[in-house]
Structures are given as C-alpha cells and as structure tokens.
Design an enzyme around this catalytic site. Structure first.
Site, PDB file in Angstrom:
ATOM      1  N   ASP A  45     -12.307  34.144   3.885  1.00 33.12           N
ATOM      2  CA  ASP A  45     -13.057  33.856   2.901  1.00 33.12           C
ATOM      3  C   ASP A  45     -13.382  35.330   2.072  1.00 33.12           C
ATOM      4  OD1 ASP A  45     -15.506  31.546   4.282  1.00 33.12           O
ATOM      5  OD2 ASP A  45     -13.250  31.484   3.662  1.00 33.12           O
ATOM      6  N   SER A  94      -8.813  -5.544  -4.470  1.00 30.26           N
ATOM      7  CA  SER A  94      -7.743  -5.516  -4.203  1.00 30.26           C
ATOM      8  C   SER A  94      -7.074  -6.931  -4.080  1.00 30.26           C
ATOM      9  CB  SER A  94      -7.367  -5.189  -2.511  1.00 30.26           C
ATOM     10  OG  SER A  94      -8.345  -6.098  -1.767  1.00 30.26           O
ATOM     11  N   LYS A 130       4.472  -5.460  -9.339  1.00 33.00           N
ATOM     12  CA  LYS A 130       3.137  -4.677  -8.550  1.00 33.00           C
ATOM     13  C   LYS A 130       3.730  -3.198  -8.262  1.00 33.00           C
ATOM     14  CE  LYS A 130       0.220  -5.100  -4.811  1.00 33.00           C
ATOM     15  NZ  LYS A 130       0.129  -3.845  -4.044  1.00 33.00           N
ATOM     16  N   GLU A 187      -2.409   1.597 -12.934  1.00 31.77           N
ATOM     17  CA  GLU A 187      -1.779   2.225 -11.880  1.00 31.77           C
ATOM     18  C   GLU A 187      -1.068   3.604 -12.233  1.00 31.77           C
ATOM     19  OE1 GLU A 187      -2.228   0.513  -9.339  1.00 31.77           O
ATOM     20  OE2 GLU A 187      -0.707   1.076  -7.837  1.00 31.77           O
ATOM     21  N   CYS A 444      -9.563  -1.629  28.537  1.00 30.73           N
ATOM     22  CA  CYS A 444     -10.326  -0.737  29.341  1.00 30.73           C
ATOM     23  C   CYS A 444     -11.607  -1.023  29.686  1.00 30.73           C
ATOM     24  CB  CYS A 444     -10.396   0.807  28.881  1.00 30.73           C
ATOM     25  SG  CYS A 444     -11.497   1.982  29.603  1.00 30.73           S
ATOM     26  N   CYS A 450     -15.643   5.537  28.773  1.00 32.04           N
ATOM     27  CA  CYS A 450     -14.316   5.879  28.304  1.00 32.04           C
ATOM     28  C   CYS A 450     -14.246   6.936  26.959  1.00 32.04           C
ATOM     29  CB  CYS A 450     -13.562   4.656  28.145  1.00 32.04           C
ATOM     30  SG  CYS A 450     -11.899   5.129  27.473  1.00 32.04           S
TER      31      CYS A 450
HETATM   32  S1  IVH Z   1      -4.414  -6.326 -10.579  1.00 36.63           S
HETATM   33  C1  IVH Z   1      -8.481  -7.825  -9.587  1.00 36.63           C
HETATM   34  N1  IVH Z   1      -1.767  -5.694 -11.429  1.00 36.63           N
HETATM   35  O1  IVH Z   1      -2.509  -3.456  -6.357  1.00 36.63           O
HETATM   36  C2  IVH Z   1      -7.130  -7.293  -9.503  1.00 36.63           C
HETATM   37  N2  IVH Z   1      -2.938  -4.656  -9.482  1.00 36.63           N
HETATM   38  O2  IVH Z   1      -3.359  -4.611  -3.775  1.00 36.63           O
HETATM   39  C3  IVH Z   1      -6.818  -6.043  -9.614  1.00 36.63           C
HETATM   40  N3  IVH Z   1      -1.544  -3.058  -8.387  1.00 36.63           N
HETATM   41  O3  IVH Z   1      -5.528  -1.946  -6.090  1.00 36.63           O
HETATM   42  C4  IVH Z   1      -5.759  -5.516  -9.516  1.00 36.63           C
HETATM   43  N4  IVH Z   1       0.119  -3.250  -9.686  1.00 36.63           N
HETATM   44  O4  IVH Z   1      -3.511  -0.654  -7.117  1.00 36.63           O
HETATM   45  C5  IVH Z   1      -2.890  -5.484 -10.373  1.00 36.63           C
HETATM   46  N5  IVH Z   1       0.231  -5.019 -12.152  1.00 36.63           N
HETATM   47  C6  IVH Z   1      -0.973  -4.998 -11.200  1.00 36.63           C
HETATM   48  C7  IVH Z   1      -0.727  -4.102 -10.109  1.00 36.63           C
HETATM   49  C8  IVH Z   1      -1.788  -3.840  -9.346  1.00 36.63           C
HETATM   50  C9  IVH Z   1      -0.202  -2.632  -8.733  1.00 36.63           C
HETATM   51  C10 IVH Z   1      -2.124  -2.337  -7.305  1.00 36.63           C
HETATM   52  C11 IVH Z   1      -3.540  -1.794  -7.451  1.00 36.63           C
HETATM   53  C12 IVH Z   1      -4.684  -2.543  -6.626  1.00 36.63           C
HETATM   54  C13 IVH Z   1      -3.614  -3.122  -5.566  1.00 36.63           C
HETATM   55  C14 IVH Z   1      -3.968  -4.493  -4.947  1.00 36.63           C
END
Ligand code: IVH
Length: 716
Positions: A45, A94, A130, A187, A444, A450
């Site tokens: 530091d 998600s 995706k 993304e 366990c 544990c």
């Molecule tokens: S839509 C409400 N579209 O996938 C829906 N997500 O598994 C919101 N992702 O967190 C997500 N490509 O990071 C959407 N064309 C796409 C995508 C996408 C990648 C990712 C995103 C999301 C994750 C969900």
C-alpha cells in the site's frame, strides 16, 4: 513493473515531467489492474500511495501537463466500494430453457393452455440468436445515454456507465425522436477474432489470458478503470427493454418485431439473423437455420431465443418466478470431449450431501478448459460403471457444472479401479455417512458439527444471491474458519471489531494488505442492511432456494412475522403425529403449506430448521447485528385482491384458469386449490362443482366471472 530511481519533483524540467507523468499513469494503471481486476497486488500500500503522491505533486507543478488518462482523475472513487449499485426498476430476468424440439413444442402448448383461443396468435414468435455474453441495461433520458448497468442478480446490478460509454455500439444519443425515458437491454460481447487478439496481447504483456470470449467480455466490462474497457473491443446487440416513460405500444409498436426495428432506428445494432416465425413449424426451422450458422459466426451463441411477437399477449402471459412465460431459450446441445478420469474426490455440501467429483486430465470443451466434472452420486457411478483410469465423455452446457456422461469401455485400461464410496465423511470428525431412505443421496450425519458443512453454509451465506459479500469467497471463508475467526454467519459481522483487538490482525496475514482489509470490512458493513428475501435465502435451509425465499418474504413481510410464524409451525409440527394433512397439524403449519408452490416437504424442512436450538441462537444474533428490511408491498399492493386468498372453480369465459391465476398472483393475491375457511373469495365459472357449494356452506364470498373482472378493474 520496474522503476528507476526517482528524480525529485523539483529537479524535473517540463519534458522530463511529461515523460514521468506518462510512466506514472501506466504504472498506477497497471497496479490498479493487478489489485482490482485480478486481486493480485504486487506492491505494498505504501509504495502504491507513493506513486499516487508523486503523480499529484508533478501535476501540481505542471498543471498544463495533466494527462487525460491521469490516475488523479479517477482516484476519487472510494476504493472499498468498487462499483455503485443500481436497482433495476423492472427486474432483468432470465429465460426458461428448452433442450430439444419436444421442449419447444411444450412451450407452445403452454401458450395455448394459458391463452386459450388466443394461443394460435401467440405462435407468431421472433427467433433471435442467444448471444453468449453479458446482459446490460442502458438508460436514456431525453435521448441521452445516462446510465449503464450490469444485470447483477436481476434486481440489482452494478453501475458501469463509464465503461459502457466506450462501446461504439452504445449510442451516446438516440437518433430521431426519443422517448423521455427508455431503458434498452442487450448483450455485450466480444467477437471470436477480437478475443484471439486480446489474448495474444495479454500473453505478450505477461497477463492472464481469458478462457473464452465471454470471460474476456466480462473481465473487460467489470474494470474499475474505464480506460481499460475502452481498449477492449466490446460490442452490443440490443434485444429487449426495461423502464419506459410510456406504454410499450406507443413507444415501440405492437409487436416485438416492430420494437426491434424501432431499436435499430434509434441507432442500436439488432442481430441480423433474427427472424419472424409464423408458427411452431417455422420456429423449429428457424432454430435449425441459426444452428447451422453457429460455427461460422464470429461470435459465440448458445441457442435460439423465441419471443411471442405480440406485446399485448406478452403482457397477458407475464412472468413466472424469474422468467417470462412469453419467451424461451432453445439451447444447442451440450458440447462434449473425451478425457481421462484421474481420480474421484468427495465434496461435502452445505446440507451434508456427499458428491463425488471426477478429477480429469484437463481438456477443452466448447472453448473452456475443464479439469473437474460432477458424477452426481454413488448410484450414478455404478450405473455408468465409471472407474478411476477410464476414458470418459465429459460435457458442458451453458453455465452448468461439467458432467461425466459415459465411459469408453473399449478404452478401459487393465488397471482401472472401481470407486469405493466412503462410509464416513471426509471431514476431520469422520462422521458416519447415512443414506436417505429412498434417495440416492449420501449425507454426512454430523450436521452442524461437520466442518465441511459449516464452511459450505458460510460460503452460501456470503454468496451472490444471498448476502453477496465481495471478498468473502470460498478461499477466505475457509481461511477464517480454519483459524477459528468465523464459525457461524453472525460472526462475519463481528469480524472487524474483533480484528481491531486481535493479536494477529488480518493485515499481518500473508496476502493481506491495509487496502484489501479495508475493502473487505467495508463490503461486510454494506450488507448490514438486507432484504428479507435475501436473508431467508442466505440461511441455507434445505429446499429454500431464491424462489421459495421470495414467496416466504412476500407472505410474511417482516423478519419478526416470519420468525414467529415459523416457530409456531415448528411447534405444531413437533406435536403432531405423522400425517399427510396440513390442516390437522395446526393453523401456522397449514398457512405455510397454503402458500402456492410450498408443499409439505418444504414446510417440514423449514420446521426442522426452526426446531434446532443452534439455528435459533444464530438467528437471534443475526437479528441483533442486522437491519432486515420488510418485503416491499408489491407494486399492485393497493389492488383490492392483494393479500387475499382466492379459489377459481369451473370454466371461465374471458380467460383460462391459468391466466386468471397468474393475474391474481400478479395483483398480490394467493390462489389456492381448495376452499377452506381461510379463503376470501371463490370465483365461480360455468359448470362449477363442489367447491362452489363448499364456499356457500363455509360462508365464503362467491364471485361470478364478471364480479371478478370488475374487482380487478377490468370491465366485464
Ligand atoms: S431476452 C425477459 N434475448 O440470455 C427476457 N436474452 O438466459 C430477457 N441473452 O440474461 C432476455 N441473447 O443475457 C434475450 N436475444 C436474446 C438474448 C438473451 C442472449 C441472454 C441474456 C439473458 C439470458 C437469459
């Protein structure tokens, strides 16, 4: 980094000062990166502070020479806190997964079941690749980019505005007419070719290389120094939105497809492979078409996302738990590779479950080096006849732990050895292992004694979805536990106080410095305030994951409310004879089982937790040390059905039973399957049977479908 003898600041002329400022900027930046980005500081530091001081002194003497990338411009941020937190007003969700055509067909079947006659219209979906990157949120106010954030846990992310600003594909201003507020989601990713270039650069500089483009993108985006992010070629596909200053239909159009065109017009990049599908068959074809392009694309994709096109249908479908009902990710099959299984180790989880884990000769699977894989349990090892020394097929799918799927028997060496599952826990107490009656799981029996389980419980407590304490990962927890500093979660919150009086304070430990200690204590302090939901999840009660913790928090609202109810339920359960009927156990227990998605088995695990005096003692100490926030009233808290228990019976005209149930739940009501004296309303459709009669007998209010629609503010 090496450093020559420093000339005194007074002795520098302008040219030398300029050179020196350049050197200091690079050097301080380097150490910041070692410290923040890689958690591996190289200087003390004091030495670091001396560099910063020298930089400042030279700048004071030669103000005209202050560099645009000067460290003095970014040292104002408190080191301990890292990034500021950002609440997502609209959660970042998600997606549910489909792993084959059958799953995708089931998704469409669900749409039909939920929407009834409108199911056919919902078959028109948009297919999008995706992208395997990181989802981010970009907030625009009056057309100007004002805030960028990571997804974080979905409710709260990190403020990475400065970093996202450096992406060319994040427009600084929206083109054309912009809404007052528009939060775009998409993304951030790195192309495969840029990933190769960055790794070559990292390697040449003696820095860590990244395992795959996704990690490289993540590492680049989560830099405390935006100047580093700016040097990394990150890109962005926009595909969704969050907060809007108006109705989505008005701002984005009536369909997802129109919304994508709108995003494009504002200046975002929308994935060019996205396409509109008219029905299921079209969707399956789109999946195959995109999958066929996968290897030729210059960016990683791990599946195809399908989204119901009509936004009004999306709104009706809503969400379940953390994923929308109107979208699904059809994942590509897992990638596989063959390698040697060198050994089998036993891992003890926080609930004492013993999991066999294979140690592998490292092998690259789908761009990631894999050296361990789960073998699930003893029965699985037997079923697959996996032996030490075998050649095994390992697979990796998305974020899941790599698995050993099968053995290549024709490659089995003569000296391969069957694995003998231990009869005792590998912990220092060597407690006997018990098999659960019908389950394959070996546990366990040492429970709270544990050490493995204790460490795992602590790790869970501090983990991302729970208290999310930065710097309190597995390694440090184990070190604190082994040295007797932290044995139970409440002791995390007395660590700083005890450390200040300790004979061997943390700073004196190997690998710790003043700054890292300060950072850890600040991270702990920051978590003294915590939501009820996270608190419940953090306790690591069996079967109580994030979704269940949320249900409990919503239902009981406050820590005191939950605690009292659980104690009562536990008492009732202890006094009750074995019975499958919640009603007969007692009021509190029945109320617990009444929560939708909480069954007898989860209720029993909760009761068991509250029957354990040790747990109660820890809970009390935690309660004293923390401020547990009451669960917020849901947005529609004012709805007349909020907090009420409803039962639907008979068939409804305007919506299916599933949709009605989802609507009621979204308004804060609880939907039960059977009528009891705790039911507030029974909504009766056509051809209702015994439930309507029972409601009448119990004096419960009976509503017609029209009454129900009026109650939730829809004209019948
Ligand atoms: S839509 C409400 N579209 O996938 C829906 N997500 O598994 C919101 N992702 O967190 C997500 N490509 O990071 C959407 N064309 C796409 C995508 C996408 C990648 C990712 C995103 C999301 C994750 C969900």
């Amino acid at each position: 980094m090496t450093q020559g003898p420093d000339l005194s600041v007074e002795a520098l002329d302008e040219a030398a000062a300029a050179l020196e400022l350049e050197r200091l900027a690079a050097e301080i930046c380097y150490h910041d990166r070692r410290y923040h980005g890689e958690d591996a500081p190289e200087v003390s530091d004091a030495d670091y502070d001396a560099l910063v001081r020298r930089n400042r002194e030279i700048e004071l003497r030669f103000p005209a020479l202050v560099r645009s990338d000067s460290p003095s411009k970014r040292l104002g941020a408190p080191v301990a806190s890292g990034f500021a937190k950002v609440r997502h007003a609209v959660p970042m969700l998600s997606l549910g997964n489909a792993f084959g055509d059958a799953d995708l067909r089931e998704f469409f079947a669900r749409l039909h079941r939920f929407l009834g006659q409108d199911g056919a219209a919902a078959e028109r979906v948009v297919a999008e690749p995706k992208i395997d990157g990181l989802s981010v949120s970009l907030r625009y106010e009056a057309g100007a980019f004002v805030k960028g954030a990571t997804r974080g846990d979905g409710s709260e992310g990190e403020d990475i505005t400065a970093n996202l600003r450096s992406l060319e594909e994040v427009p600084e201003r929206l083109e054309g007419k912009a809404p007052v507020v528009l939060e775009v989601r998409g993304e951030a990713y790195m192309t495969k070719s840029d990933f190769q270039i960055i790794n070559a650069r990292q390697e040449a500089a003696g820095l860590k290389v990244f395992a795959n483009p996704r990690n490289a993108a993540a590492g680049s985006l989560r830099q405390l120094d935006a100047a580093i992010t700016a040097q990394r070629p990150l890109r962005l596909f926009a595909y969704a939105w969050g907060t809007l200053s108006g109705r989505p239909e008005d701002l984005l159009g009536d369909t997802h497809w129109q919304a994508l065109q709108r995003l494009k017009a504002w200046g975002f990049v929308v994935n060019p492979l996205s396409r509109l599908c008219q029905n299921q068959e079209d969707a399956l074809a789109a999946y195959r078409a995109i999958a066929a392009l996968r290897t030729d694309l210059n960016y990683d994709i791990d599946g195809v996302v399908f989204k119901v096109d009509r936004l009004d249908l999306q709104a009706r479908l809503g969400f379940v738990s953390r994923a929308p009902r109107w979208a699904i990710a059809h994942k590509f099959p897992a990638e596989q590779a063959v390698t040697k299984l060198e050994d089998i180790a036993i891992q003890v989880g926080r609930t004492g479950a013993l999991t066999p884990v294979a140690t592998l000769t490292p092998v690259t699977v789908g761009g990631v080096v894999v050296s361990r894989a789960t073998l699930h349990n003893e029965d699985e090892i037997k079923r697959k006849d996996i032996r030490i020394g075998d050649s095994v097929v390992v697979q990796r799918a998305g974020d899941v732990i790599p698995q050993a799927v099968s053995v290549l028997l024709d490659k089995r060496p003569a000296d391969s050895t069957p694995f003998v599952f231990p009869t005792h826990c590998p912990c220092s107490l060597s407690t006997p292992v018990v098999r659960e009656q019908d389950g394959a799981i070996a546990r366990c029996s040492g429970a709270l004694a544990c050490p493995h389980q204790q460490v795992e419980k602590l790790r869970h407590f501090a983990s991302r979805g729970a208290f999310d304490i930065e710097g309190l990962g597995e390694k440090n927890i184990k070190a604190f536990f082994d040295r007797g500093l932290i044995a139970t979660p409440d002791e995390i919150f007395t660590l700083a106080a005890r450390d200040s009086e300790a004979a061997e304070p943390l700073v004196s430990w190997k690998g710790w410095q003043k700054r890292s200690v300060r950072k850890l204590f600040a991270a702990i302090e920051a978590r003294r305030r915590i939501s009820l939901q996270r608190f419940i999840y953090a306790l690591g009660i069996r079967q109580v994951g994030e979704a269940t913790a949320k249900l409990l928090a919503r239902r009981y609202r406050s820590l005191a409310g939950w605690y009292t109810a659980m104690l009562q339920a536990a008492d009732e359960r202890a006094a009750a004879p074995e019975t499958g009927k919640a009603e007969e156990v007692g009021e509190a227990y029945a109320a617990l089982c009444d929560i939708d998605q909480i069954g007898l088995s989860v209720a029993d695990d909760l009761c068991r937790f509250f029957q354990e005096p040790h747990n109660l003692a820890v809970l009390e100490r935690l309660e004293a040390a923390l401020e547990v926030e009451d669960a917020a009233q849901s947005d529609e808290g004012g709805a007349p059905v909020a907090g009420k228990t409803l039962v639907f019976t008979g068939s409804l005209k305007r919506m299916t039973r599933s949709e009605a149930k989802a609507r009621a739940e979204a308004l804060g009501a609880k939907v039960a399957g059977s009528v009891s004296k705790r039911t507030d309303y029974v909504v009766v459709g056509a051809d209702a049977g015994s439930k309507a009669a029972k409601a009448q007998a119990l004096g419960v209010a009976v509503l017609s479908e029209d009454d129900w629609l009026r109650l939730i503010g829809e004209t019948a």
